[in-house]
Write an enzyme that holds these catalytic residues in place. Structure first.
Site, PDB file in Angstrom:
ATOM      1  N   GLY A 283     -15.601   1.030   0.399  1.00  0.00           N
ATOM      2  CA  GLY A 283     -15.697   0.055  -0.669  1.00  0.00           C
ATOM      3  C   GLY A 283     -14.820  -1.321  -0.380  1.00  0.00           C
TER       4      GLY A 283
ATOM      5  N   SER B 263     -15.439  -4.188   1.078  1.00  0.00           N
ATOM      6  CA  SER B 263     -15.991  -5.530   1.189  1.00  0.00           C
ATOM      7  C   SER B 263     -15.402  -6.643   0.065  1.00  0.00           C
ATOM      8  CB  SER B 263     -17.541  -5.494   1.243  1.00  0.00           C
ATOM      9  OG  SER B 263     -17.969  -5.185  -0.067  1.00  0.00           O
TER      10      SER B 263
ATOM     11  N   GLY C 225     -12.967  -6.999  -3.972  1.00  0.00           N
ATOM     12  CA  GLY C 225     -12.104  -6.505  -4.879  1.00  0.00           C
ATOM     13  C   GLY C 225     -10.811  -5.770  -4.432  1.00  0.00           C
TER      14      GLY C 225
ATOM     15  N   SER D 108      -9.443   5.380  -9.624  1.00  0.00           N
ATOM     16  CA  SER D 108     -10.234   5.653 -10.811  1.00  0.00           C
ATOM     17  C   SER D 108     -10.064   4.358 -11.617  1.00  0.00           C
ATOM     18  CB  SER D 108      -9.732   6.838 -11.503  1.00  0.00           C
ATOM     19  OG  SER D 108     -10.115   7.287 -12.816  1.00  0.00           O
TER      20      SER D 108
ATOM     21  N   TYR E 151     -20.096   4.723 -17.219  1.00  0.00           N
ATOM     22  CA  TYR E 151     -18.915   4.487 -16.552  1.00  0.00           C
ATOM     23  C   TYR E 151     -17.704   5.444 -16.570  1.00  0.00           C
ATOM     24  CZ  TYR E 151     -14.949   1.766 -14.152  1.00  0.00           C
ATOM     25  OH  TYR E 151     -13.903   1.453 -13.478  1.00  0.00           O
TER      26      TYR E 151
ATOM     27  N   LYS F 159     -15.783   8.504 -14.390  1.00  0.00           N
ATOM     28  CA  LYS F 159     -14.296   8.158 -13.949  1.00  0.00           C
ATOM     29  C   LYS F 159     -13.669   9.571 -14.589  1.00  0.00           C
ATOM     30  CE  LYS F 159     -14.266   4.480 -11.823  1.00  0.00           C
ATOM     31  NZ  LYS F 159     -13.882   4.715 -10.285  1.00  0.00           N
TER      32      LYS F 159
END
Length: 277
Positions: free
Chosen positions: A9, A11, A13, A134, A148, A152
């Site tokens: 992930g 790409s 943030g 997390s 969500y 987590k």
């Protein structure tokens, strides 16, 4: 000494921020993204120090093949950062079955499969470190984030168990728990159609706070990433890394409340034991 990192992930943030900072200090990064061109600028700038592999973590079969390819390309990966994920935002009753299935497949099952696919390689190379991204939402819960939170809380339990299983092989884990952080997380929230009946409930209050921008966000993405990298570089990091004052305060309160509730039930708990045989 430089290290080699694999970041899922990557790409946007925290994943992209981490890749940028690691490359800037001279480390090597294997980055997985869903769009092959997502990190073109970093590839152009850093050349052989970054390898970009296309991966959707919900494609569980490809998770293993991509992990095999990554280790084959670079030989050794010192730190795996399992970062891919997103937020599903809505009251539990509002969510569709498809939204629920995709949230679990991405945040929970995808993360589980990433770790499972890496373990044989980490064992063969004599150890390594896994950072599971997390959230404070792995220990507390807000209305409107039920699924969500389910993912987590679930991945934290998985990691806590697996960490015990693989410690003899020199593999350890860090569970990073950022609080609300200034990234594109809010903009990428998946939202079902809202039900009017929840308008004047805690779920509605959180929705209005998110939409109005009044939801308190204190975390800084760059400082959060710096703290994760520092922990990953350390010799013996704690299993859980709490990041941000909001996360620290909310988790502290939740743990204190749970401990007080548990202690108040001591006699009830003991009464459930079998009697003397």
């Amino acid at each position: 000494m430089s290290k080699t990192w694999l970041i899922t992930g990557a790409s946007s943030g925290l994943g992209r921020e981490m890749a940028c900072r690691l490359l800037a200090r001279g480390d090597r990064v294997v980055a997985t993204v869903r769009r092959e061109d997502a990190l073109g600028d970093l590839e152009q700038q850093h050349g052989a120090n970054i390898a970009v592999l296309k991966l959707d973590v919900t494609d569980f079969g490809r998770v293993r093949s991509v992990m095999d390819e990554a280790f084959a390309q670079v030989g050794r990966i010192d730190v795996l950062v399992s970062n891919a994920g997103y937020g599903l935002f809505g009251a539990a009753e509002e969510l569709t079955d498809e939204q629920i299935a995709h949230q679990i497949a991405t945040n929970l099952t995808g993360s589980i499969q990433i770790v499972r696919a890496a373990l044989p390689h980490l064992r063969r190379q004599g150890g390594g470190r896994v950072v599971q991204v997390s959230s404070e939402g792995g220990q507390i819960a807000y209305p409107n984030f039920s699924l969500y939170h389910a993912t987590k809380w679930g991945i934290e339990g998985f990691v806590e168990s697996v960490a015990q299983e693989v410690a003899p092989f020199g593999i350890d884990f860090i569970i990073a728990e950022p609080g609300p952080t200034a990234t594109n997380f809010g903009a990428s929230l998946v939202r079902p159609a809202p039900m009017e009946v929840y308008e004047d409930t805690p779920a509605g209050e959180v929705r209005r706070a998110i939409d109005s921008g009044s939801f308190d966000i204190k975390g800084d993405a760059a400082r959060t990433v710096d703290a994760i990298i520092t922990a990953a570089d350390s010799e013996r990091p704690a299993l859980r890394l709490t990041l941000g004052s909001i996360a620290y305060d909310s988790i502290s309160k939740a743990l204190a409340d749970r401990l007080a509730s548990l202690q108040a039930q001591r006699e009830v708990a003991i009464s459930a034991d079998r009697g003397e045989q």
